[in-house]
Design an enzyme around this catalytic site. Structure first.
Site, short mmCIF file in Angstrom:
data_model
loop_
_atom_site.label_atom_id
_atom_site.label_comp_id
_atom_site.label_asym_id
_atom_site.label_seq_id
_atom_site.Cartn_x
_atom_site.Cartn_y
_atom_site.Cartn_z
N SER A 12 7.42 9.24 12.25
CA SER A 12 6.34 9.05 11.27
C SER A 12 6.88 9.20 9.86
O SER A 12 7.39 10.26 9.48
CB SER A 12 5.24 10.09 11.51
OG SER A 12 4.40 10.17 10.38
N ARG B 165 -5.70 2.10 18.11
CA ARG B 165 -5.48 0.65 18.00
C ARG B 165 -5.07 0.00 19.32
O ARG B 165 -5.08 -1.22 19.40
CB ARG B 165 -4.47 0.35 16.88
CG ARG B 165 -5.07 0.54 15.50
CD ARG B 165 -4.10 0.19 14.37
NE ARG B 165 -4.77 0.38 13.07
CZ ARG B 165 -4.14 0.51 11.92
NH1 ARG B 165 -2.82 0.48 11.88
NH2 ARG B 165 -4.82 0.66 10.79
N LYS C 163 -4.02 6.00 14.74
CA LYS C 163 -4.21 5.33 13.45
C LYS C 163 -5.70 5.39 13.08
O LYS C 163 -6.43 6.21 13.61
CB LYS C 163 -3.69 3.88 13.54
CG LYS C 163 -2.20 3.80 13.89
CD LYS C 163 -1.32 4.41 12.81
CE LYS C 163 0.15 4.32 13.17
NZ LYS C 163 1.01 5.02 12.21
N GLN D 150 5.07 9.34 7.31
CA GLN D 150 4.19 10.25 6.57
C GLN D 150 4.65 11.70 6.76
O GLN D 150 4.66 12.49 5.82
CB GLN D 150 2.75 10.07 7.04
CG GLN D 150 2.21 8.69 6.65
CD GLN D 150 0.83 8.38 7.20
OE1 GLN D 150 0.26 9.17 7.94
NE2 GLN D 150 0.30 7.23 6.83
N ARG E 145 -7.14 -3.09 9.59
CA ARG E 145 -6.20 -4.00 10.27
C ARG E 145 -6.85 -4.68 11.47
O ARG E 145 -6.54 -5.83 11.79
CB ARG E 145 -4.92 -3.26 10.67
CG ARG E 145 -4.24 -2.60 9.48
CD ARG E 145 -2.76 -2.75 9.42
NE ARG E 145 -2.26 -1.96 8.30
CZ ARG E 145 -2.08 -2.42 7.06
NH1 ARG E 145 -2.35 -3.69 6.78
NH2 ARG E 145 -1.64 -1.63 6.08
N ASP F 239 2.18 -1.34 11.98
CA ASP F 239 0.86 -1.74 11.47
C ASP F 239 0.57 -3.22 11.72
O ASP F 239 -0.57 -3.66 11.53
CB ASP F 239 0.77 -1.43 9.96
CG ASP F 239 0.90 0.07 9.69
OD1 ASP F 239 0.63 0.87 10.60
OD2 ASP F 239 1.28 0.43 8.55
N LYS G 241 0.84 -1.21 0.00
CA LYS G 241 0.00 0.00 0.00
C LYS G 241 0.87 1.26 0.00
O LYS G 241 0.63 2.18 -0.78
CB LYS G 241 -0.93 -0.04 1.22
CG LYS G 241 -1.82 1.18 1.39
CD LYS G 241 -2.98 0.89 2.32
CE LYS G 241 -2.66 0.87 3.79
NZ LYS G 241 -2.30 2.19 4.38
N SER G 242 1.86 1.30 0.88
CA SER G 242 2.71 2.49 0.97
C SER G 242 3.41 2.78 -0.37
O SER G 242 3.49 3.93 -0.81
CB SER G 242 3.79 2.29 2.03
OG SER G 242 3.22 2.17 3.30
#
Ligand code: SPQ
Length: 430
Positions: free
Chosen positions: A170, A349, A345, A172, A391, A318, A25-26
């Site tokens: 992070s 989570r 997230k 991101q 997830r 993740d 995905k990333s």
């Protein structure tokens, strides 16, 4: 779709067979984004056609980029950074944190106005971690909570380089700042507290951009342009994780996983499995576009409890929901700490993993920065909920494979965010 309930039963016999793991995905997000920013035609194979990556495609189409997608093949007709046009409507990132945060970095350097929105989960996730440093670089950004929450509006252009020490680990945030830095005057340097996934650095290199890494500091000189490149996306280790765990805990299993991405900044789960005593073999390795991949085989294993902490956390962040499921099946106490990032997230989570696994009889306790699992007791049947988090949904399906009673799982629709073929693949092993 979101109301759907799926009834799941214990695996009656061992899991056996081969799964070709779907695209990472990333890396799929980045292939589309970088292709859209590059000069020339980028061909992507192995793309993940999950909801999140389709949101990235939709956002760049709205900026005038021609993108064709059929299954796992994508063609992006890039016209360089100046080819991105002011969108004539809002940019909707759906459920995808990667899309919004990296997109904000791209938009910071573009001389036009955009409005970025997402779903309810995105509306709760913190954006100040990117909007604050992007503002320091010169982007004009506003939104709820003075720019911390969506909807966000952004007017970019005229950015200047920054030297930034990230308060949280992070990928991101790092990626957003590198993408803004690419368009800024001067050299931008980002220092991370712990090493996070480095797909952005590796792929920028494949697109002809010079990025340097010295310890935990990553630097990029503004004004470089991207040249189109063909991207072969490896399988997603975060998707493989569900079958690695299932293969370990369902008695009599032997599962072969093909095409798994093995980037060391993502492969923490393999280290945990190895030190726990898993029967895991990694067969073949090739590297394309700077990203290593390989095949692996996992068989039912007697495991010891494990501790996850510190620098290892970002390499498996993740995978923690499914590693928690694994820990419920190991006699002894497993400890996960230094993982407060789990709270921001798609769901919190820590709360969702602990709350849902407790409903299946697990002895699991939340802590401030992780969880403690006293495993080795059988799980029971019960009613659980993904809470709209892909997830969590898949981790609960894996939990149901060793529960002594039927499990009802609500909100299964979320699974298509990262693994649309998940149930099909699971069935093929049963
Ligand atoms: O994209 P999104 O929604 O943030 O997805 C998640 C996931 O579980 O798929 C996190 F919820 O993965 C992130 C990951 O946790 C994807 C990502 C990336 O592609 O750069 C980096 C990680 O987040 P962060 O905040 O550590 O950078």
């Amino acid at each position: 779709m979101d109301e759907t309930i799926k009834l799941l039963n214990k695996a009656e016999s061992g899991l056996s067979g081969t799964i070709v793991v779907p695209g990472d995905k990333s890396i799929s997000h980045r292939a589309v984004m970088f292709g859209a920013m590059a000069n020339g035609t980028t061909n992507v194979s192995g793309f993940l056609p999950g909801d999140d990556c389709l949101s990235t495609i939709a956002c760049f189409r709205k900026m005038g980029v021609a993108i064709e997608q059929e299954g796992d093949k994508v063609t992006v007709e890039g016209k360089g950074l100046d080819g991105l046009k002011e969108p004539n409507g809002v940019l909707d990132v759906g459920n995808s944190g990667t899309t919004i945060r990296l997109l904000l970095g791209v938009l910071s350097g573009r001389p036009f106005h955009s409005v970025v929105v997402g779903d309810d989960s995105i509306g709760k996730r913190p954006m100040a971690r990117v909007t604050a440093p992007l503002r320091q670089m010169g982007a004009q950004i506003d939104g709820r909570e003075t720019g911390n929450k969506t909807p966000l509006s952004i007017r970019g252009g005229q950015t200047k380089a920054i030297e930034y020490t990230m308060p949280v680990a992070s990928a991101q945030v790092k990626s957003a700042l590198l993408l803004a830095g690419l368009q800024a005057e001067g050299e931008t340097s980002v220092t991370e507290p712990q090493t996070t996934r480095d797909h952005t650095e590796r792929m920028l290199h494949a697109f002809g951009v010079k990025v340097t890494t010295a310890g935990k500091t990553i630097s990029i000189q503004g004004g470089q342009s991207l040249q189109a490149a063909d991207v072969v996306v490896p399988g997603d280790i975060s998707s493989a994780a569900f079958f690695l765990v299932a293969g370990c805990i369902v008695p009599g299993s032997r599962v072969h996983l093909k095409n798994v991405g093995l980037n060391p900044t993502r492969a923490g789960i393999l280290e945990v499995l190895k030190r726990s005593g898993a029967k895991l073999s990694i067969d073949e390795q090739v590297t394309t576009g700077g990203e290593p991949r390989g095949d692996m085989t996992i068989s039912t294993s007697e495991l010891s409890p494990f501790v996850i902490e510190g620098e290892e956390v970002p390499t498996l962040i993740d995978e923690i929901p499914v590693l928690a499921v694994l820990a419920t099946q190991i006699s002894g106490t497993t400890i996960i700490r230094d993982a407060e990032e789990l709270k921001v997230k798609e769901t919190n989570r820590i709360d969702t993993v602990v709350g849902e696994l407790a409903k299946l009889g697990a002895d699991i306790e939340a802590t401030d920065d992780g969880m403690i699992i006293r495993g080795g007791k059988p799980l029971t049947g019960g009613k659980v909920d993904s809470h709209g988090d892909h997830r969590i949904g898949m981790a609960l399906v894996i939990a149901s494979l060793c529960a002594n009673g039927p499990v009802e799982l609500a909100n299964i629709g979320a699974i298509s965010v990262s693994y649309p073929q998940f149930f099909e693949h699971l069935q093929s092993l049963q």
